[in-house]
Design an enzyme around this catalytic site. Structure first.
Site, PDB file in Angstrom:
ATOM      1  N   LEU A 166      67.061  88.189  40.028  1.00 33.80           N
ATOM      2  CA  LEU A 166      66.680  88.715  38.708  1.00 33.80           C
ATOM      3  C   LEU A 166      66.288  87.610  37.731  1.00 33.80           C
ATOM      4  O   LEU A 166      66.853  86.512  37.755  1.00 33.80           O
ATOM      5  CB  LEU A 166      67.841  89.534  38.132  1.00 33.80           C
ATOM      6  CG  LEU A 166      68.284  90.710  38.996  1.00 33.80           C
ATOM      7  CD1 LEU A 166      69.482  91.412  38.366  1.00 33.80           C
ATOM      8  CD2 LEU A 166      67.147  91.704  39.229  1.00 33.80           C
ATOM      9  N   HIS A 167      65.308  87.926  36.893  1.00 34.13           N
ATOM     10  CA  HIS A 167      64.856  87.002  35.849  1.00 34.13           C
ATOM     11  C   HIS A 167      64.612  87.806  34.578  1.00 34.13           C
ATOM     12  O   HIS A 167      64.832  89.035  34.550  1.00 34.13           O
ATOM     13  CB  HIS A 167      63.597  86.253  36.308  1.00 34.13           C
ATOM     14  CG  HIS A 167      62.508  87.150  36.813  1.00 34.13           C
ATOM     15  ND1 HIS A 167      61.834  88.031  36.002  1.00 34.13           N
ATOM     16  CD2 HIS A 167      61.997  87.337  38.070  1.00 34.13           C
ATOM     17  CE1 HIS A 167      60.942  88.697  36.710  1.00 34.13           C
ATOM     18  NE2 HIS A 167      61.026  88.317  37.978  1.00 34.13           N
ATOM     19  N   HIS A 217      62.804  91.229  34.775  1.00 35.20           N
ATOM     20  CA  HIS A 217      63.662  92.356  35.167  1.00 35.20           C
ATOM     21  C   HIS A 217      64.572  92.768  34.001  1.00 35.20           C
ATOM     22  O   HIS A 217      64.768  93.953  33.736  1.00 35.20           O
ATOM     23  CB  HIS A 217      64.575  91.958  36.332  1.00 35.20           C
ATOM     24  CG  HIS A 217      63.872  91.590  37.597  1.00 35.20           C
ATOM     25  ND1 HIS A 217      63.908  90.329  38.128  1.00 35.20           N
ATOM     26  CD2 HIS A 217      63.130  92.328  38.458  1.00 35.20           C
ATOM     27  CE1 HIS A 217      63.234  90.296  39.255  1.00 35.20           C
ATOM     28  NE2 HIS A 217      62.740  91.501  39.484  1.00 35.20           N
ATOM     29  N   GLY A 225      57.454  97.261  35.623  1.00 36.67           N
ATOM     30  CA  GLY A 225      56.778  96.218  34.866  1.00 36.67           C
ATOM     31  C   GLY A 225      55.266  96.275  35.046  1.00 36.67           C
ATOM     32  O   GLY A 225      54.776  96.495  36.166  1.00 36.67           O
TER      33      GLY A 225
HETATM   34  P1  AMP Z   1      60.712  93.237  41.897  1.00 37.94           P
HETATM   35  O1  AMP Z   1      62.142  92.817  41.954  1.00 37.94           O
HETATM   36  O2  AMP Z   1      59.759  92.095  42.001  1.00 37.94           O
HETATM   37  O3  AMP Z   1      60.411  94.376  42.836  1.00 37.94           O
HETATM   38  O4  AMP Z   1      60.479  93.827  40.441  1.00 37.94           O
HETATM   39  C1  AMP Z   1      61.261  94.882  39.946  1.00 37.94           C
HETATM   40  C2  AMP Z   1      60.608  95.403  38.690  1.00 37.94           C
HETATM   41  O5  AMP Z   1      60.531  94.358  37.720  1.00 37.94           O
HETATM   42  C3  AMP Z   1      59.167  95.875  38.932  1.00 37.94           C
HETATM   43  O6  AMP Z   1      58.945  97.058  38.176  1.00 37.94           O
HETATM   44  C4  AMP Z   1      58.351  94.731  38.404  1.00 37.94           C
HETATM   45  O7  AMP Z   1      57.057  95.096  37.959  1.00 37.94           O
HETATM   46  C5  AMP Z   1      59.213  94.264  37.248  1.00 37.94           C
HETATM   47  N1  AMP Z   1      58.877  92.888  36.895  1.00 37.94           N
HETATM   48  C6  AMP Z   1      58.817  91.815  37.733  1.00 37.94           C
HETATM   49  N2  AMP Z   1      58.412  90.714  37.066  1.00 37.94           N
HETATM   50  C7  AMP Z   1      58.199  91.101  35.776  1.00 37.94           C
HETATM   51  C8  AMP Z   1      57.759  90.438  34.589  1.00 37.94           C
HETATM   52  N3  AMP Z   1      57.449  89.144  34.590  1.00 37.94           N
HETATM   53  N4  AMP Z   1      57.670  91.145  33.442  1.00 37.94           N
HETATM   54  C9  AMP Z   1      57.974  92.480  33.431  1.00 37.94           C
HETATM   55  N5  AMP Z   1      58.398  93.159  34.515  1.00 37.94           N
HETATM   56  C10 AMP Z   1      58.502  92.489  35.675  1.00 37.94           C
END
Ligand code: AMP
Length: 292
Positions: free
Chosen positions: A33-34, A37, A147
């Site tokens: 997570l960052h 998220h 996102g």
């Molecule tokens: P992931 O863990 O990469 O599957 O991402 C989980 C959710 O976080 C997805 O809806 C992504 O689009 C969102 N997300 C990932 N990176 C970002 C970001 N930099 N800004 C906003 N939402 C993000």
């Protein structure tokens, strides 16, 4: 914050919350997570009685030569981060719980999943649609948060929710960026020092495209894409997968820009494939064609 590992327990909890007429907000993630998220989770916490986050690295959305095994996993670090914000439940199933032996069902999202990222990541969006459908049936949220960073994914998920009649509102949240514009991503940790510096070219190229459309009023998509490609190719270690300008609803390629568009790019920086996008509303009533 409760950690739930089985589908049965998660469904029982969600059913109880719904029986009490409380709302459930849901943020599906693959962990590591960052701040990107976390922005989704803050919104879910603010807008719902209960906020549920899932952490699951979904094997069926990775191709055979992709980074499923190497994908960063840090459940301890993730739980620490989650404890600092309003998250009520973390759903953290293992692969067998989600895909028991003999599992064979999948959602086919159609052609919208075969363009842009889907052109090089065959089956990726069917894998995303399948896991999101499963998670929605398990978590039973009222609102689900995604996102804009993964723009094509938001289009795929809206289509899934609409066409399979899930009674869920999809909320798309803005992309969270590093100070130099690089979109936050779990995959950014793959970048070495030189690559990390080079990776800013994605955002710079998007800003160039946005400027040509919104400030200069250009409408010739091919010209704009070529300008962006020249910028990306002028940098070290970058290899373009695609630079596209598409409609925001159905991701259709645009030749003459007449209405809001999404500028979408995927670039390999070294071995790491990064994606980003900007939606630009343009200055369409005054737009002039590009004249050579
Ligand atoms: P992931 O863990 O990469 O599957 O991402 C989980 C959710 O976080 C997805 O809806 C992504 O689009 C969102 N997300 C990932 N990176 C970002 C970001 N930099 N800004 C906003 N939402 C993000």
């Amino acid at each position: 914050m409760q950690i739930i590992r089985t589908i049965k327990d998660m469904q029982a909890l969600s059913r109880n919350i719904r029986d009490e007429h409380k709302t459930i907000g849901f943020v599906p993630t693959m962990g590591a997570l960052h701040e990107g998220h976390m922005s989704l989770m803050k919104r879910s916490g603010d807008e719902n009685d209960f906020s549920i986050v899932s952490i699951f690295v979904n094997p069926v959305q990775f191709g055979p030569n992709e980074d499923f095994r190497q994908y960063p996993r840090d459940i301890e670090g993730d739980l620490n981060k989650l404890s600092s914000i309003k998250v009520d439940i973390v759903f953290f199933p293992d692969d067998k719980e989600m895909y028991p032996d003999g599992f064979s069902t999948s959602v086919n999202i159609g052609s919208v999943g075969e363009i842009l990222c889907g052109a090089s990541r065959h089956g990726h969006f069917n894998g995303v649609a399948t896991v999101v459908a499963k998670l929605c049936n398990i978590v039973m949220p009222h609102n689900a948060y995604f996102g804009q960073k993964d723009f094509q994914q938001t289009v795929v998920i809206k289509k899934l929710i609409k066409e399979l009649n899930f009674d869920i509102d999809v909320i798309v949240c803005p992309t969270v960026r590093e100070h130099d514009g690089l979109a936050m991503s779990s995959r950014n940790i793959y970048l070495n020092h030189e690559e990390r510096k080079a990776a800013t070219v994605l955002y710079r190229a998007l800003k160039l495209g946005e400027d040509l459309i919104s400030s200069k009023g250009l409408v010739d998509a091919l010209y704009i894409k070529n300008e962006m490609k020249n910028l990306i190719n002028s940098g070290p270690v970058s290899n373009i997968d695609y630079v596209e300008i598409v409609t925001t609803e159905h991701l259709e390629k645009v030749e003459k820009i007449k209405s809001p568009v999404a500028i979408c790019i995927a670039v390999r920086i070294g071995k790491t494939r990064l994606i980003d996008n900007i939606i630009t509303t343009g200055i369409f009533p005054f737009a002039t064609d590009y004249q050579t």
